[in-house]
Design an enzyme around this catalytic site. Structure first.
Site, PDB file in Angstrom:
ATOM      1  N   TYR A  44      52.516  56.065  77.585  1.00 53.21           N
ATOM      2  CA  TYR A  44      53.857  56.512  77.945  1.00 53.21           C
ATOM      3  C   TYR A  44      53.961  58.027  77.843  1.00 53.21           C
ATOM      4  CZ  TYR A  44      58.937  56.832  78.122  1.00 53.21           C
ATOM      5  OH  TYR A  44      60.224  57.165  78.486  1.00 53.21           O
ATOM      6  N   GLY A  47      67.320  60.696  78.581  1.00 57.30           N
ATOM      7  CA  GLY A  47      66.213  59.747  78.586  1.00 57.30           C
ATOM      8  C   GLY A  47      65.577  59.636  77.216  1.00 57.30           C
ATOM      9  N   CYS A  48      64.339  59.185  77.198  1.00 63.72           N
ATOM     10  CA  CYS A  48      63.614  58.999  75.948  1.00 63.72           C
ATOM     11  C   CYS A  48      63.566  60.294  75.148  1.00 63.72           C
ATOM     12  CB  CYS A  48      62.194  58.524  76.255  1.00 63.72           C
ATOM     13  SG  CYS A  48      61.119  58.481  74.818  1.00 63.72           S
ATOM     14  N   PHE A  49      63.947  60.232  73.889  1.00 70.44           N
ATOM     15  CA  PHE A  49      63.989  61.458  73.096  1.00 70.44           C
ATOM     16  C   PHE A  49      62.606  62.017  72.770  1.00 70.44           C
ATOM     17  CE2 PHE A  49      65.544  58.434  69.442  1.00 70.44           C
ATOM     18  CZ  PHE A  49      64.324  57.777  69.400  1.00 70.44           C
ATOM     19  N   TRP A  50      61.547  61.228  72.928  1.00 74.48           N
ATOM     20  CA  TRP A  50      60.205  61.736  72.674  1.00 74.48           C
ATOM     21  C   TRP A  50      59.903  62.941  73.565  1.00 74.48           C
ATOM     22  CZ3 TRP A  50      57.399  56.370  73.291  1.00 74.48           C
ATOM     23  CH2 TRP A  50      57.670  55.571  72.174  1.00 74.48           C
TER      24      TRP A  50
END
Length: 232
Positions: free
Chosen positions: A200, A53-56
Site C-alpha cells: 500500500y 485520505g489515508c493518514f499514512w
C-alpha cells in the site's frame, strides 16, 4: 479497506494484477500556483490540521517537508469516544483520518502547506474517497485552527477553482473550526517510514513523497521528522 478487503484482494490476485490494482488508484500530482493570499508570519510554532485520505501518506509528505517540526496521524471532526481506528474505519463516525502538522512559520507558511496539500498530498476533487479507500473518514477537509487559516483556505480553494487548476471542482471542506484532534494509535505513527516495502505504501504513498521532492524541492528534506523522536 487497507487491511481488510484490500488485503483479501491482493491474496486472490497474481502479482501483476495486484500491481495494476494499486497503480490504477495512484493519485497524480498537479502543478498549481501558490495562494495569492497567505497567512501573516506569526511568532512561535503554529499548528495546521488537514485530512485527505489515508493518514499514512499525508503524514509521510509533511515529515519530509522543511519547517515542519512534527506530523502526527490521528482523527478529527468527531467525538473522543469514537477516536479509535476500529470505529473510524467503519465510516460511521464523524471523524476523518487527519494529520496535525506543527510548523515554524518563519521556514514554511500556512499557504505553502496548503499548496503541498492540494498539489501532491491528495486529490481534492474526490468526495469521501482517495484512491482505493472509500468512506467519509477519507474525506478531503481542512480543519482551520483560527479565523485567518479559514480565510486563507477558502480563498485558496476559490482561486484554484477559478483557475480551473483541476479538471473537476474542489470538494474540500473548511467549515469545521478548531476541531479537537485525537492522535491515532502508536502503530499508525511513522507508518510509511517504518514500512517502506508494504505494498500500500509503495504504490499509494511513496509516490507522493517523490512528487514532493520533484515539485517542491525548495522545502523537501530527505531525512523525515519522526513522531517517535519529536513526540506527540
Amino acid at each position: 479497506m487497507r487491511f481488510g478487503l484490500l488485503g483479501t484482494a491482493l491474496l486472490a490476485l497474481p502479482l501483476a494484477a495486484s500491481l495494476t490494482l494499486f497503480t490504477a488508484h495512484s493519485e497524480p500530482a498537479v502543478k498549481i500556483d501558490a495562494p495569492a493570499a497567505d497567512a501573516a508570519t506569526a511568532s512561535g510554532i503554529q499548528t495546521a490540521v488537514i485530512a485527505g485520505g489515508c493518514f499514512w501518506g499525508i503524514q509521510a509528505v509533511y515529515q519530509h517537508t522543511k519547517g515542519v517540526t512534527n506530523a502526527v496521524s490521528g482523527y478529527a471532526g468527531g467525538d473522543k469516544a469514537d477516536a479509535n481506528y476500529r470505529k473510524v474505519s467503519s465510516g460511521g463516525t464523524e471523524h476523518a483520518e487527519a494529520v496535525k502538522i506543527t510548523y515554524d512559520p518563519k521556514v514554511i507558511s500556512y499557504g505553502k502547506i496548503l499548496q503541498i496539500y492540494f498539489s501532491v498530498a491528495h486529490n481534492p476533487t474526490e468526495l469521501d474517497r482517495q484512491g482505493p479507500d472509500h468512506g467519509p473518514q477519507y474525506r478531503s477537509e481542512i480543519f482551520p485552527q483560527n479565523d485567518e487559516q479559514a480565510k486563507v483556505a477558502k480563498a485558496y480553494i476559490a482561486q484554484l477553482d477559478a483557475a480551473k487548476a483541476f479538471k473537476q471542482k474542489i470538494v474540500t471542506k473548511t467549515g469545521t473550526m478548531k476541531a479537537t484532534f485525537f492522535p491515532a494509535e502508536a502503530y499508525h505513527q511513522d507508518y510509511a517510514v517504518n514500512n517502506p516495502n508494504q505494498p500500500y505504501i509503495v504504490y499509494n504513498d511513496a509516490p507522493k513523497v517523490e512528487n514532493l521532492k520533484k515539485m517542491f524541492a525548495d522545502v523537501f528534506r530527505d531525512k523525515p521528522v519522526l513522531v517517535a523522536e519529536a513526540g506527540m
